[in-house]
Design a protein around this motif. Structure first.
Motif, PDB file in Angstrom:
ATOM      1  N   ARG A 113       0.835  -1.203   0.000  1.00  0.00           N
ATOM      2  CA  ARG A 113       0.000   0.000   0.000  1.00  0.00           C
ATOM      3  C   ARG A 113       0.868   1.250   0.000  1.00  0.00           C
ATOM      4  O   ARG A 113       0.601   2.203  -0.739  1.00  0.00           O
ATOM      5  N   ARG A 141     -11.135   3.461  -4.211  1.00  0.00           N
ATOM      6  CA  ARG A 141     -11.667   2.181  -3.729  1.00  0.00           C
ATOM      7  C   ARG A 141     -10.528   1.205  -3.513  1.00  0.00           C
ATOM      8  O   ARG A 141     -10.644   0.254  -2.747  1.00  0.00           O
ATOM      9  N   ASP A 142      -9.450   1.440  -4.222  1.00  0.00           N
ATOM     10  CA  ASP A 142      -8.324   0.520  -4.159  1.00  0.00           C
ATOM     11  C   ASP A 142      -7.044   1.341  -4.250  1.00  0.00           C
ATOM     12  O   ASP A 142      -6.992   2.334  -4.977  1.00  0.00           O
TER      13      ASP A 142
END
Lengths: 744, 362
Positions: free
Chosen positions: B152, B303-304
């Motif tokens: 991430r 969203r991602d």
């Protein structure tokens, strides 16, 4: 909302809109305590789905409390009746009278229902699990119903259970699961689903929750504990929710969009089979209206004509397209709501079994079937004796200073029994281990503390290994030994020690997010004595959930029990501020800011005291306080930020900016990592660690007593030294330990 | 002789250098320098050159050197003073950075007359108008707390790199990775290599002090004139700050920086902590949303995490397409009051996004 032009939410109503709640409450008896049946637990923790009793599951978000939600479980009536026949609870047969106007149920179902003797018991178990498969909440509900009186409804539709559950939302990060087992007689069904973030706001884009056809259902709902969210809530215009879309092929789908139409745009639908590309469908748009509900809301009704869709599973989303007669290309349209699964049914009624059609369901493994595994009596006695022998062996190793060996011996023994008996192992293990201590006199119960700590450590180990049955057993042993010692010794010191042990166990659970378990243990500890660890654990649990009012009493007791614990006073001060008691809080914060026993507490005290000064418009005092803090902790980033803010608000912009420019925020050599406020937000570990240290010291002093008692026990031999070649319970003949309890 | 910029005035943003050359022999070339760096050369009049000066917190040296065909040289030098925050400088010009969109596309063909600016109810006349590449100073504020571990954070940094790579010569940026404290920060620079150095060893860890670091970002951007932008990448849930969002909101309004929020996850509802209950966290979240809206920026919901790169690029493209409108407010009282600004485009049903207002300082 900033995101203009995006639909705020989509709600689908079934092809037939119910106008009133068409159901009846038929709650005869319910258990609302979390009954733990080990066999049920094993099945649920296995993670499998299926079974002979199909159930369907839906999640309804909480109203006003984002930590709560309602699980709605449907048991299809026809499937239930089949199970009654299969189990022999009902008898097969035809209705001798044939069709009867007064008894619309005919044939097999009618005969089956009428053959049921006594109340029909349906049990439901619901577990909410965290991502480490910790049990965050569990409920069990039992329903006794008169099958004959309600058979008509049962045959036509079935049962809906509404079970209130709690999500300790952010106490545990990560996904949560709901797993449900429903059981009638010997037949059960399992289903699980992911629990997504819930919101107490008006409906946005829920996981699908559809309105039921206008048919009666039998409903089990604890009165006052379940509040259905709009628009399903009881009252005028209420509708009963159902777990799956009952949209019949050939009939129009009705929906309601929450967003107001955009000028120059047209609402369209995107329809697709899962995995396929979407196709644009036109919609018939109605006039925006207010939907009657417990909480009324505005919506724009629309209709999707689905005459051309075959029965099956689809996904539908809403989108905005240009306002023209021609439908836009689906590849150019962008969904403005999330895709909602919709099951378009054949005109005949669907049930939960339809959900599984075409989907591969794993077979439940033989080990997890609910089959009695208790050995015959003679073998049971032998097993109990072996368990006791192993237990004493482990204790002897403990007394000899071989703690790791003791843990290994006990673990091997317990694991082996669980491997053999699965969920039935728990009472047998408890019985065997308890029998090993049977000859302890009252005063000798002091010596049990080291044993309790062994179980405490194993509880933690089993939890890390996700071995639910063993964890449950180890936890129960700690609780039983602690409470038994308090009872048998019957002294205040014994109660204090027992409370300390239970609090230690509670802290373990708290650290890994099993808050309901932790709370139970803290409560049990406090029933015995005012234990500081339990009080702090309880208070921080309430505080972390945002229940500040509830945290205060526990903190007030804590500072009485442990007056020299800075963190306790800090938490009490802050929660008093939150509940409006500023003056005593300010006094405490002043003292805490000056103390030197705990730097992190002093830092937070400086900050919160400065905030209080600003709020009573004494920014100069706040500046003075924060400058003093920076003298004590030079370069502290959070103190610098707060001081810069106060200076700026006083009109000293240049001084404020200079301070920020000089502060080396990313300095690797900064003495403080600015973690004080994170530390406050984390579960407190200081007292639990001190608590455990104290217990270890006490246990050390009891080993001699335990050794003396063990020496007086007849016939026990250490593991591996038995000349007869017998092996401990649960191990393989070669001496290796057996596997786990299959919990996943 | 340098006749522009005017002597004694601090300069920022785009500046026009004008040299008047009086020579008896033909001039071969006139060289323009700013802070010792050659920024342009002209071989024939008019000797005018537009240059960008992004960093206004320091003095600047403007120099022209004229050389005739005989190789003789004449120079003129002007040093502009640094801009002092607390000095009494008349800064009445309000500059609005405006994004105009139609049906999901930006409108790029508007003229000054198309805009209507209303300041506290009074329509204003525009004195400056441009669209296109106006230099910007950006602070990229990336959440590097526990929730951003592993891939991430890498995806987030890849997104920030896309922004940095798209910067132009006169743009500057600063990259800050934060959790409960700053884990990494770079100086303000327009060298991509400087911005991306030292990131290898950074690991996401700790909890999130968004309010505190947003406040610091706003303050550090203050001395930088021209277009100031904060791009914040975070889920928005603050559990470690000493400042509350309502305190930071004051600074948002004061600083006039545009705030873009790349929001991970759609909502913070249901969150509690030892610092705030559900209602408290919701309020913080909503105040941050309001702050973004007040600044004239935008929230992009991711969203991602893989959408980060595209989101950063979208922001940069939007910044390039913004209109810059300047006006002298006709109704300032100097009373520290909040002035609401409304901007619209005549007649075309277009969406306009700009700063919601400003504080009329004493």
């Amino acid at each position: 909302m900033i995101a203009r032009g995006i639909l705020a939410g989509i709600l689908w109503l079934a092809g037939t809109v119910t106008s009133s709640l068409a159901a009846e409450h038929t709650v005869v008896r319910t258990h609302r305590e979390a009954v733990v049946e080990m066999r049920v637990a094993a099945l649920i923790m296995s993670g499998q789905q299926g079974g002979a009793l199909p159930i369907a599951l839906a999640i309804l978000p909480g109203v006003d409390d984002p930590e709560s939600f309602t699980a709605m479980v449907e048991i299809d009536g026809a499937a239930l009746l089949d199970s009654l026949l299969a189990d022999g609870v009902a008898e097969d047969g035809t209705d001798e009278d044939g069709t009867d106007e007064d008894r619309p149920i005919t044939g097999r179902e009618s005969a089956a229902i009428r053959s049921v003797a006594g109340p029909l018991v349906v049990d439901l178990f619901a577990y909410v699990l965290g991502d480490q498969l910790d049990v965050l909440d569990q409920q069990s509900v039992s329903l006794e119903l008169d099958a004959v009186a309600h058979g008509e409804v049962l045959a036509a539709t079935g049962l809906k259970f509404f079970v209130p559950l709690a999500l300790t939302a952010n106490a545990v990060d990560g996904p949560r699961q709901l797993r449900v087992l429903a059981r009638v007689g010997k037949t059960f069904g399992l289903r699980g689903t992911e629990v997504k973030g819930m919101s107490g706001d008006p409906p946005q884009a829920w996981p699908p929750a559809f309105a039921e056809f206008d048919e009666p259902w039998l409903i089990a709902m604890p009165q006052g504990e379940v509040v259905l969210p709009p628009p399903f809530g009881f009252g005028a215009g209420a509708v009963l929710p159902t777990s799956r879309a009952l949209i019949v092929a050939g009939e129009p789908m009705l929906g309601q969009a929450f967003a107001a139409p955009l000028p120059g745009s047209r609402l369209i639908a995107l329809v697709r089979s899962p995995g396929d590309a979407a196709v644009v469908w036109p919609l018939e748009i109605g006039e925006r209206e207010q939907v009657r509900s417990v909480t009324p809301f505005d919506a724009t009704p629309f209709t999707v004509e689905n005459a051309d869709l075959d029965p099956g599973l689809y996904e539908i989303a809403l989108a905005w397209g240009p306002d023209s007669d021609e439908l836009p290309d689906a590849t150019k349209a962008r969904a403005s709501s999330s895709y909602v699964p919709v099951f378009i049914a054949s005109p005949a009624r669907t049930d939960a079994r339809d959900l599984d059609r075409g989907v591969e369901q794993p077979e439940l493994s033989p080990e997890t079937r609910t089959k009695k595994r208790r050995p015959p009596n003679r073998k049971l006695k032998e097993l109990l004796a072996r368990i006791a022998t192993d237990y004493l062996s482990a204790l002897r190793q403990l007394v000899a200073g071989e703690r790791r060996a003791a843990l290994a011996t006990l673990s091997a023994s317990e694991t082996g029994v669980v491997e053999q008996l699965n969920a039935d192992a728990v009472p047998i293990l408890a019985a065997g281990q308890t029998s090993a201590l049977a000859s302890l006199t009252d005063s000798e119960w002091r010596a049990v503390l080291p044993a309790a700590l062994l179980h405490l450590d194993l509880s933690q180990r089993y939890r890390r290994q996700h071995r639910f049955i063993l964890t449950h057993h180890a936890t129960q042993r700690v609780v039983e030994l602690a409470r038994a010692a308090a009872t048998r010794l019957a002294t205040p010191e014994a109660s204090v020690e027992a409370a300390r042990t239970l609090a230690g166990l509670g802290s373990q659970y708290q650290l890994t997010g099993s808050l309901s378990q932790a709370k139970k243990l803290f409560d049990q500890a406090l029933d015995l004595a005012d234990d500081a660890t339990a009080l702090l654990g309880l208070a921080t649990l309430q505080e972390k959930r945002g229940h500040f009012v509830e945290a205060v009493p526990a903190l007030e007791r804590l500072v009485t029990v442990q007056s020299e614990f800075p963190e306790g006073r800090l938490r009490l001060a802050l929660n008093r501020i939150r509940t409006g008691r500023i003056k005593p809080a300010r006094d405490d914060l002043r003292r805490l800011a000056r103390q030197t026993d705990s730097d992190w507490v002093a830092v937070v005290a400086h900050q919160e005291l400065a905030r209080l000064e600003v709020e009573r418009s004494d920014s100069r005092a706040a500046v003075k306080l924060l400058r003093r803090g920076l003298q004590r902790w030079p370069g502290h980033p959070t103190l610098a930020i707060q001081l810069a803010y106060v200076l700026e608000s006083q009109g000293q912009g240049r001084a404020s900016l200079e301070l920020l420019t000089e502060t080396r925020f990313a300095s690797a050599t900064a003495e403080f990592a600015a973690r004080e406020r994170s530390r406050y937000n984390a579960w407190s570990e200081q007292l639990p660690k001190a608590n455990r240290h104290q217990l270890d010291l006490l246990a050390e002093t009891r080993l001699a007593d335990l050794g003396r008692w063990l020496a007086a026990q007849p016939g026990a031999t250490p593991v591996g030294t038995n000349p007869a070649g017998t092996t401990p319970a649960g191990t393989t003949p070669s001496g290796g330990a057996a596997g786990g309890d299959g919990g996943r | 002789m340098l006749v522009s910029p005017a002597p004694g005035e601090p300069v920022f943003g785009e500046v026009e250098m004008i040299a008047e050359v009086v020579a008896e022999t033909p001039v071969r070339r006139v060289t323009f320098r700013v802070d010792g760096i050659v920024v342009g050369e002209l071989t024939e009049p008019p000797y005018r050159l537009n240059v960008g000066v992004a960093d206004s917190g320091v003095e600047h040296r403007f120099e022209v050197v004229a050389e005739n065909v005989n190789g003789e040289v004449g120079t003129s030098l002007l040093v502009s003073p640094r801009f002092e925050i607390d000095d009494e400088v008349e800064l009445e010009l309000q500059q609005l950075y405006v994004t105009v969109t139609g049906q999901e596309t930006r409108a790029l063909d508007l003229a000054a007359d198309d805009f209507v600016v209303v300041d506290n109810g009074a329509t204003q006349s525009l004195v400056t108008f441009e669209r296109g590449d106006v230099p910007l100073t950006a602070l990229l504020l990336v959440d590097a707390s526990d929730s951003m571990r592993g891939e991430r954070l890498q995806a987030a940094l890849a997104g920030a790199s896309a922004f940095i790579d798209g910067m132009q010569d006169l743009d500057q940026a600063k990259l800050v990775l934060f959790a409960e404290r700053v884990l990494h920060d770079s100086p303000f620079t327009n060298f991509a290599e400087v911005l991306q150095t030292g990131l290898e060893g950074v690991e996401a860890r700790g909890s999130t002090a968004l309010n505190d670091h947003l406040y610091v970002a706003l303050r550090l951007l203050e001395p930088r004139q021209g277009r100031r932008v904060i791009v914040l990448l975070s889920d928005g849930v603050d559990v470690a700050s000493v400042l509350q969002m309502r305190e930071v909101l004051t600074s948002v309004r004061r600083s006039q920086a545009l705030i873009y929020w790349l929001r991970l996850g759609a909502t913070a509802s249901g969150h509690t902590s030892a610092w705030r209950d559900v209602e408290g966290h919701r309020e913080e979240f909503e105040l941050l949303e309001r702050g973004v809206e007040d600044s004239g920026g935008r929230i992009l919901i991711l969203r991602d995490i893989s959408q980060t790169r595209a989101a950063f690029t979208e922001i940069l493209n939007e910044l390039r397409d913004q209109y810059v409108l300047g006006y002298y407010p006709t109704n300032n009282q100097g009373d520290d009051s909040w002035h609401e600004i409304k901007v619209r485009v005549r007649g075309r049903g277009l969406d306009v996004r700009a700063r919601q207002g400003y504080i009329d300082f004493r």
